[in-house]
Enzyme design. Structure first.
Site, PDB file in Angstrom:
ATOM      1  N   THR A 352       0.849  -1.202   0.000  1.00 21.59           N
ATOM      2  CA  THR A 352       0.000   0.000   0.000  1.00 21.59           C
ATOM      3  C   THR A 352       0.881   1.249   0.000  1.00 21.59           C
ATOM      4  O   THR A 352       1.979   1.242   0.528  1.00 21.59           O
ATOM      5  CB  THR A 352      -0.857  -0.010   1.282  1.00 21.59           C
ATOM      6  N   GLY A 434       0.793  -0.670   5.282  1.00 23.62           N
ATOM      7  CA  GLY A 434       1.313  -1.989   5.606  1.00 23.62           C
ATOM      8  C   GLY A 434       0.282  -2.951   6.163  1.00 23.62           C
ATOM      9  O   GLY A 434       0.450  -3.483   7.266  1.00 23.62           O
TER      10      GLY A 434
END
Length: 532
Positions: A352, A434
Site C-alpha cells: 500500500t 502496511g
C-alpha cells in the site's frame, strides 16, 4: 555500491514549509505533487497527482486497478471518501469452497473486486479540485512514457514479487511479466522503467475523466480478459460503481480528536485501541508496562475488528456501540499484568502507499491507495498496464460471518488514512501503510505524538512493535533489548524481525501554532518531503 545497505547511523530532520507540502514514499512522486501546487493547485489536486504518479513510481504497492480512501480537510471541515469496490455479481463463495478453498485465494481472479481508485480520483477533483482534471495526470504520463529510475526499497520489493509471479502459469497471469519484468527480471535500483501501455491508459483516463475505466473502452477490455481467462468481473459490475462520500468517525484521545474512515475499513481498530488507552497515563515511552498495555489494547481491538468489521450493511454491531466509552472501559478492565489470548467482546451487552498533502490555505489531505499484496492479484489487462488488486482476499468463506464473500459486497479493508485535530482545528494528516500493521503503526504514531511529545520525524523513526497473532510480538532491531526481556516475563513471545519493511512506512504533516507545516517521512521507505 549497494543502495540497500547503510552501515552507519543516519538522521532525517523535520521539514518545514509554508505554502505547501507533499509527503510520500517515492521522492519523484512527491515532486509531482509539489509541481501541481506550484501550478496553482490545492492540496486535493496535489494528492490526486501524487497518487496517479505513484501507480507508475511504485507499482509494486499500488496501481490503476486498486482501491483508495481519503480524508480531506477543506475550509475547516473534514470529509471522507470510500473508493473501495464490491465483489462482482457473479462471484460465488460456494464455488470456491467446493474447489477446496478454506480462504479466498490471494492471486488470480478470485480476490479481484471492482477497483475503486479511478472513481475516487475524479470524485475528489470534481468536489474540491482547482485545476483541470487532465492536468493532474501530466507528471505520471511523462514518467510512464519516458521511464523513471526505480527507487532502492521499491526495487527490493519488486524483486521479491518477481520471484513469486515468475512461477505462475495460469493464462490470467500471462501479461504480468511483459509489463513489470520485460527483461525477465525485476528492475534494479536506479534502472529506468516505464510502461508505454500504462502511459496510454493514463491518457485515456485523463481525457475521459475516468469514465473509460467504468463505462468505456477500458471497461470493455477488462470484461473481455475476465471472460477469456475465467474471471467473474464484468462490464456491468464496473458500470454500476461510484466512489462514496462517507462521514469520518473519531474518538477523543487526551485532548485530541483522532479521525478515521468508517467500515468497511479497519480504521475503527485504531480508535478502539486508543479508546481503551485513553485514561492510562504513561510516564515515559520506553517502559515495559506502557508497551504491555498498548499491545494488549491493540489485541483486544483487533479481536473485535476481525469479528465485526465488514461491509456496513452486514455488520452485526454498530460503530457507535464499538466506540462507546463504557465498552472501552469494560475492555480495559480485562487487561491483566500478563499477556492474554485476545477474545472478541460483546458491545451489545454493555503492502500500500500512503501520502499526505497540505497547501498554504490550510487545506490538507490524508490519502491511501493499494493493490493489497504486492502487485495484487497478478492479473494484468493486456496492453493497458492495469494490474488488478487482490483486496477480496480479505473476505472469508464462513457463511455465518458478516465478512463472508458475497456478490456486491465490500470486503474488510486494511488501508486507513488518519487525521488529527484539536479543539476543532486541524493538526494534520498521518498514516502508516502496511496491511494489518496499519492500525498498530497509527496508534503508535498517535501515542508518540500525544503521550510522549515526539516531533513528527521522531514519531516515525521510533522502533515499532507488531502483534502477529496469539502471544506473538515482533519488534524491530532498534527496540530496547531490556524491555523485550520484561515483556517475555509478562507472557509475550518476542521475536526480533530481520528487516523493518513489515513494520509499515508512514508520513506525517502537522501544522504548528504559527500555521507552519511540519513534514516527516518514514526511514523504512524511499520517501521524501517536498515542501514549498
Amino acid at each position: 555500491m549497494d543502495p540497500l545497505i547503510y552501515r552507519y547511523p543516519s538522521r532525517r530532520s523535520v521539514v518545514y514549509g509554508q505554502r505547501g507540502m507533499v509527503c510520500t514514499s517515492q521522492p519523484l512522486a512527491a515532486q509531482a505533487g509539489l509541481e501541481i501546487l506550484k501550478q496553482g493547485g490545492n492540496a486535493v489536486d496535489a494528492a490526486i497527482a501524487t497518487a496517479i504518479a505513484m501507480t507508475v513510481m511504485e507499482p509494486v504497492s499500488c496501481g490503476v486497478g486498486g482501491d483508495a480512501f481519503a480524508l480531506v480537510w477543506m475550509k475547516n471541515k473534514l470529509y471522507g471518501l470510500n473508493a473501495s469496490g464490491p465483489a462482482p455479481k457473479g462471484v460465488s463463495a460456494e464455488e470456491l469452497r467446493a474447489a477446496g478453498n478454506e480462504t479466498v485465494p490471494l492471486r488470480g481472479w478470485a480476490p479481484v473486486t471492482v477497483p475503486g481508485q479511478p472513481s475516487g480520483w475524479i470524485k475528489l477533483s470534481r468536489r474540491f479540485g482547482k485545476l483541470p482534471f487532465a492536468v493532474l495526470f501530466g507528471p505520471a504520463i511523462r514518467y510512464a512514457r519516458e521511464g523513471h529510475p526505480v527507487a532502492p526499497v521499491i526495487s527490493w520489493q519488486w524483486s521479491n514479487q518477481y520471484r513469486l509471479f515468475s512461477k505462475f502459469t495460469d493464462p490470467c497471469f500471462a501479461h504480468w511479466g511483459e509489463t513489470f519484468a520485460p527483461k525477465d527480471r525485476a528492475p534494479l535500483a536506479g534502472e529506468i522503467w516505464g510502461s508505454p501501455a500504462l502511459a496510454r491508459t493514463l491518457e485515456e483516463l485523463a481525457q475521459s475523466e475516468c469514465e473509460s475505466f467504468y463505462r468505456g473502452p477500458l471497461a470493455a477490455k477488462i470484461d473481455a480478459f475476465s471472460r477469456q481467462t475465467g474471471g467473474w468481473l464484468r462490464a456491468e459490475d464496473l458500470a454500476e460503481y461510484h466512489a462514496q462520500w462517507v462521514e469520518p468517525i473519531s474518538v477523543r484521545y487526551k485532548g485530541y480528536d483522532v479521525w478515521e474512515i468508517p467500515p468497511n475499513g479497519h480504521g475503527l481498530v485504531v480508535l478502539m485501541a486508543l479508546n481503551i488507552l485513553r485514561n492510562d497515563t504513561f510516564a515515559y515511552r520506553d517502559n515495559a508496562e506502557a508497551y504491555h498495555r498498548q499491545i494488549e489494547a491493540m489485541k483486544l481491538a483487533f479481536a473485535d475488528g476481525q469479528q465485526y468489521i465488514a461491509d456496513p450493511a452486514s455488520m452485526s454491531q454498530s460503530v457507535e456501540s464499538l466506540l462507546a466509552p463504557s465498552y472501552a472501559d469494560a475492555r480495559r478492565r480485562t487487561i491483566a499484568d500478563t499477556a492474554a489470548m485476545p477474545q472478541a467482546g460483546d458491545p451489545s451487552s454493555g503492502g500500500t502507499i500512503y501520502l499526505c498533502t497540505a497547501d498554504g490555505d490550510g487545506n490538507m489531505v490524508s490519502y491511501i491507495q493499494s493493490n493489497y499484496k504486492g502487485f495484487g492479484s497478478g492479473v494484468v489487462i493486456p496492453d493497458t498496464g492495469i494490474a488488478l488488486h487482490d483486496r477480496g482476499a480479505n473476505f472469508n468463506l464462513t457463511p455465518t460471518h458478516p465478512n463472508c464473500l458475497a456478490p456486491g459486497k465490500k470486503p474488510y479493508h486494511t488501508i486507513i488514512p488518519g487525521f488529527l485535530s484539536k479543539n476543532g482545528n486541524a493538526v494534520g494528516p498521518f498514516g502508516v501503510m502496511g496491511a494489518f500493521m496499519q492500525p498498530q503503526g497509527q496508534a503508535q504514531v498517535v501515542m508518540n505524538t500525544v503521550d510522549f511529545h515526539l516531533n513528527p520525524q521522531e514519531a516515525l523513526d521510533a522502533p515499532r512493535w507488531q502483534w502477529v497473532g496469539g502471544m506473538n510480538i515482533e519488534v524491530e532491531r532498534g527496540f530496547p533489548y531490556a524491555i523485550t526481556e520484561e515483556l517475555v516475563r509478562k507472557g509475550h513471545t518476542i521475536r526480533v524481525a530481520p528487516d523493518s519493511l513489515s513494520f509499515g512506512r508512514g508520513q506525517i504533516i502537522w501544522c504548528n501554532d504559527q500555521g507552519v507545516l511540519m513534514g516527516a517521512t518514514d526511514p523504512r521507505a524511499d520517501g521524501s518531503v517536498a515542501a514549498w
